[in-house]
Design a protein around this motif. Sequence first.
Motif, PDB file in Angstrom:
ATOM      1  N   CYS A  66      -0.038  11.691  -0.879  1.00  0.00           N
ATOM      2  CA  CYS A  66       0.579  10.679  -0.661  1.00  0.00           C
ATOM      3  C   CYS A  66       1.893  10.911   0.053  1.00  0.00           C
ATOM      4  CB  CYS A  66       0.979  10.315  -2.141  1.00  0.00           C
ATOM      5  SG  CYS A  66      -0.165   9.588  -3.087  1.00  0.00           S
ATOM      6  N   ILE A  67       2.513  11.985   0.176  1.00  0.00           N
ATOM      7  CA  ILE A  67       3.516  12.057   0.946  1.00  0.00           C
ATOM      8  C   ILE A  67       3.124  11.905   2.425  1.00  0.00           C
ATOM      9  CG2 ILE A  67       5.182  13.911   1.736  1.00  0.00           C
ATOM     10  CD1 ILE A  67       5.747  14.644  -1.114  1.00  0.00           C
ATOM     11  N   ASN A  68       2.103  12.829   2.808  1.00  0.00           N
ATOM     12  CA  ASN A  68       1.275  12.826   4.107  1.00  0.00           C
ATOM     13  C   ASN A  68       0.879  11.151   4.466  1.00  0.00           C
ATOM     14  OD1 ASN A  68       1.571  15.494   4.992  1.00  0.00           O
ATOM     15  ND2 ASN A  68      -0.043  16.014   3.413  1.00  0.00           N
ATOM     16  N   GLU A  69       0.446  10.793   3.604  1.00  0.00           N
ATOM     17  CA  GLU A  69       0.021   9.363   3.851  1.00  0.00           C
ATOM     18  C   GLU A  69       1.227   8.281   4.346  1.00  0.00           C
ATOM     19  OE1 GLU A  69      -2.864   6.790   4.962  1.00  0.00           O
ATOM     20  OE2 GLU A  69      -3.145   8.743   4.434  1.00  0.00           O
ATOM     21  N   VAL A  70       2.316   8.342   3.409  1.00  0.00           N
ATOM     22  CA  VAL A  70       3.372   7.709   3.713  1.00  0.00           C
ATOM     23  C   VAL A  70       4.172   8.047   4.932  1.00  0.00           C
ATOM     24  CG1 VAL A  70       5.808   7.459   2.857  1.00  0.00           C
ATOM     25  CG2 VAL A  70       3.823   7.239   1.438  1.00  0.00           C
ATOM     26  N   VAL A  71       4.201   9.349   5.245  1.00  0.00           N
ATOM     27  CA  VAL A  71       4.900   9.935   6.408  1.00  0.00           C
ATOM     28  C   VAL A  71       4.181   9.228   7.761  1.00  0.00           C
ATOM     29  CG1 VAL A  71       5.537  11.904   7.899  1.00  0.00           C
ATOM     30  CG2 VAL A  71       6.128  11.984   5.332  1.00  0.00           C
ATOM     31  N   ASP A  72       2.745   9.492   7.477  1.00  0.00           N
ATOM     32  CA  ASP A  72       1.935   8.905   8.611  1.00  0.00           C
ATOM     33  C   ASP A  72       2.256   7.588   9.213  1.00  0.00           C
ATOM     34  OD1 ASP A  72       0.690  11.523   9.142  1.00  0.00           O
ATOM     35  OD2 ASP A  72      -1.124  10.900   7.894  1.00  0.00           O
ATOM     36  N   LEU A  73       2.723   6.630   8.064  1.00  0.00           N
ATOM     37  CA  LEU A  73       3.136   5.178   8.329  1.00  0.00           C
ATOM     38  C   LEU A  73       4.200   5.067   9.374  1.00  0.00           C
ATOM     39  CD1 LEU A  73       2.697   3.695   4.724  1.00  0.00           C
ATOM     40  CD2 LEU A  73       1.021   3.657   6.492  1.00  0.00           C
ATOM     41  N   PHE A  74       5.072   6.231   9.771  1.00  0.00           N
ATOM     42  CA  PHE A  74       5.768   5.906  10.586  1.00  0.00           C
ATOM     43  C   PHE A  74       5.443   6.252  12.051  1.00  0.00           C
ATOM     44  CE2 PHE A  74       8.277   7.293   6.657  1.00  0.00           C
ATOM     45  CZ  PHE A  74       9.014   6.120   6.429  1.00  0.00           C
ATOM     46  N   HIS A  75       4.886   5.235  12.454  1.00  0.00           N
ATOM     47  CA  HIS A  75       4.040   5.444  13.816  1.00  0.00           C
ATOM     48  C   HIS A  75       5.165   5.577  14.901  1.00  0.00           C
ATOM     49  CE1 HIS A  75       0.330   4.369  11.946  1.00  0.00           C
ATOM     50  NE2 HIS A  75       0.982   3.061  11.743  1.00  0.00           N
ATOM     51  N   SER A  76       6.349   4.962  15.047  1.00  0.00           N
ATOM     52  CA  SER A  76       7.327   5.148  15.972  1.00  0.00           C
ATOM     53  C   SER A  76       8.121   6.458  15.916  1.00  0.00           C
ATOM     54  CB  SER A  76       8.173   3.846  16.175  1.00  0.00           C
ATOM     55  OG  SER A  76       8.910   3.826  14.919  1.00  0.00           O
TER      56      SER A  76
END
Length: 168
Positions: A66-76
């Motif tokens: 879940c942490i990896n998925e949330v961090v991946d949301l920060f595209h910029s």
Amino acid sequence: MLDRIIRIISRSLIAFAVFILVLSICAQFMGNESETLEMSLYQLGNQGIAIETIFQGFLLSLAVSCINEVVDLFHSMLVLWKTILRVVLITLTAVLFIIYFDWFPSDLMEAWVGFGLSFMLCFTIACCFMVYKTKKENEEYQRLFEQFKERSRYEDHSNQSSEKIISK
């Protein structure tokens, strides 16, 4: 949304498999030592892994995914900052699990050193894998780009020849 859930579950299962494999190897080699017997991770010694530890490992794996998925949301965000954020959050989560589930005594320095070394080893392996994967992807993109340029030159040359014929 379904793709994201599937990705979280698959990442969780991979991390869980690694957790169980590493824990099994460690339990086999040092599970009966006196220091490890006071750790809940090795409460069965080298005879196996307790069911509660298995579920705790899966919960940790799910949290990491879940942490990896949330961090991946920060595209910029720059890859470096995403990596730093990812490592900090995963480390804090692992430390919280160690303390909350009493995986080993918080005053046992050898266990913390072992945790730090194994964490760094796993992080290094993951970084090497990502660098290798990125390099291979870049090589493939470069090859495809060269093919595209070559085809564009050919099409431009064909179009120019056709234009000359049509203009005559």
